[in-house]
Design a protein around this motif. Structure first.
Motif, PDB file in Angstrom:
ATOM      1  N   ARG A 195      -0.288   0.285  -8.101  1.00 53.46           N
ATOM      2  CA  ARG A 195      -0.327   0.539  -7.224  1.00 53.46           C
ATOM      3  C   ARG A 195      -1.459   1.568  -6.207  1.00 53.46           C
ATOM      4  O   ARG A 195      -1.253   1.358  -5.238  1.00 53.46           O
ATOM      5  CB  ARG A 195       1.271   1.348  -6.579  1.00 53.46           C
ATOM      6  N   PHE A 196      -1.691   2.220  -6.623  1.00 54.14           N
ATOM      7  CA  PHE A 196      -2.740   2.807  -5.944  1.00 54.14           C
ATOM      8  C   PHE A 196      -4.348   2.218  -6.656  1.00 54.14           C
ATOM      9  O   PHE A 196      -4.694   1.462  -7.918  1.00 54.14           O
ATOM     10  CB  PHE A 196      -2.951   4.594  -6.450  1.00 54.14           C
ATOM     11  N   GLN A 200      -6.769   4.540  -2.480  1.00 52.33           N
ATOM     12  CA  GLN A 200      -5.590   3.463  -1.976  1.00 52.33           C
ATOM     13  C   GLN A 200      -4.086   3.716  -2.799  1.00 52.33           C
ATOM     14  O   GLN A 200      -4.544   3.016  -3.621  1.00 52.33           O
ATOM     15  CB  GLN A 200      -6.353   2.537  -1.497  1.00 52.33           C
ATOM     16  N   MET A 201      -3.196   3.990  -1.670  1.00 50.47           N
ATOM     17  CA  MET A 201      -1.801   4.154  -2.648  1.00 50.47           C
ATOM     18  C   MET A 201      -1.032   3.120  -1.776  1.00 50.47           C
ATOM     19  O   MET A 201      -1.127   3.587  -0.621  1.00 50.47           O
ATOM     20  CB  MET A 201      -1.333   5.381  -2.170  1.00 50.47           C
ATOM     21  N   SER A 202      -0.742   2.217  -2.755  1.00 53.88           N
ATOM     22  CA  SER A 202       0.457   1.135  -1.675  1.00 53.88           C
ATOM     23  C   SER A 202       1.633   1.465  -2.699  1.00 53.88           C
ATOM     24  O   SER A 202       1.825   1.818  -3.823  1.00 53.88           O
ATOM     25  CB  SER A 202       0.161   0.296  -1.988  1.00 53.88           C
ATOM     26  N   SER A 203       2.776   0.662  -2.081  1.00 52.01           N
ATOM     27  CA  SER A 203       3.978   1.002  -2.555  1.00 52.01           C
ATOM     28  C   SER A 203       4.478   2.371  -3.246  1.00 52.01           C
ATOM     29  O   SER A 203       5.318   2.673  -4.192  1.00 52.01           O
ATOM     30  CB  SER A 203       4.047   0.011  -4.063  1.00 52.01           C
ATOM     31  N   LEU A 204       4.413   3.230  -2.126  1.00 54.54           N
ATOM     32  CA  LEU A 204       4.298   4.767  -2.356  1.00 54.54           C
ATOM     33  C   LEU A 204       6.057   4.570  -2.698  1.00 54.54           C
ATOM     34  O   LEU A 204       6.891   4.417  -2.071  1.00 54.54           O
ATOM     35  CB  LEU A 204       4.751   5.233  -1.220  1.00 54.54           C
ATOM     36  N   ARG A 241      -3.841   6.102   2.929  1.00 49.45           N
ATOM     37  CA  ARG A 241      -5.129   6.040   1.800  1.00 49.45           C
ATOM     38  C   ARG A 241      -5.905   7.668   2.407  1.00 49.45           C
ATOM     39  O   ARG A 241      -6.360   7.823   3.484  1.00 49.45           O
ATOM     40  CB  ARG A 241      -6.225   5.058   2.679  1.00 49.45           C
ATOM     41  N   ASP A 254       5.650  10.281  -5.289  1.00 43.97           N
ATOM     42  CA  ASP A 254       4.642  10.271  -5.130  1.00 43.97           C
ATOM     43  C   ASP A 254       4.289  11.586  -4.170  1.00 43.97           C
ATOM     44  O   ASP A 254       3.146  11.915  -4.256  1.00 43.97           O
ATOM     45  CB  ASP A 254       3.917   8.743  -4.828  1.00 43.97           C
ATOM     46  N   GLY A 262       5.646   2.658   1.438  1.00 44.65           N
ATOM     47  CA  GLY A 262       4.617   2.168   2.324  1.00 44.65           C
ATOM     48  C   GLY A 262       3.250   2.411   1.910  1.00 44.65           C
ATOM     49  O   GLY A 262       3.593   2.338   0.462  1.00 44.65           O
ATOM     50  N   SER A 263       2.103   2.794   2.469  1.00 43.58           N
ATOM     51  CA  SER A 263       0.518   2.873   2.206  1.00 43.58           C
ATOM     52  C   SER A 263       0.156   4.205   2.600  1.00 43.58           C
ATOM     53  O   SER A 263       0.609   4.276   4.058  1.00 43.58           O
ATOM     54  CB  SER A 263      -0.209   1.265   2.192  1.00 43.58           C
TER      55      SER A 263
END
Length: 125
Positions: A67-68, A82-86, A19, A90, A16-17
């Motif tokens: 990813r970020f 913005q954080m993605s593919s957590l 912000r 992490d 998930g993501s």
């Protein structure tokens, strides 16, 4: 000095993501770079990302590259992560920081002068 307030943390599933936001108040008329650090449970604080005063230069830890994404608001007194593919790794308390001395956005914690209180990010598997 500036006061920094983080927001946007929470619980998210792996993949998930989220912000994160960090709002600066106080002496925001001065120039400063900003960075994000994190402290996983039982571990030391580590560098995540940084952005220069101009917003042109960014720097990332290898573990989050691709990813970020770090960015600054138009008024420059807000920074986002913005954080993605957590991933579960992490999971940490995330802190934002401001440096008045080093405007390029250093990766070392000692380069920063002001710190926020932190926001918890938990990634479930």
């Amino acid at each position: 000095q500036v006061q920094l307030l983080e927001s946007g943390g929470g619980l998210v599933q792996a993949g998930g993501s989220l912000r994160l936001s960090c709002a600066a108040s106080g002496r925001t008329g001065n120039s400063y770079s900003m960075g994000w650090f994190r402290q996983p449970p039982g571990k030391e604080r580590e560098f995540v990302a940084a952005i220069s005063w101009s917003g042109i230069s960014t720097n990332y830890a290898d573990s989050v590259k691709g990813r970020f994404a770090i960015s600054r608001g138009n008024a420059k007194n807000t920074v986002y992560l913005q954080m993605s593919s957590l991933k579960p790794e992490d999971t940490a308390v995330y802190y934002c920081a401001a440096s008045f001395r080093l405007l390029y956005g250093p990766s070392g914690a000692t380069g920063y002068d002001s710190w926020g209180q932190g926001t918890q990010v938990t990634v479930s598997s």
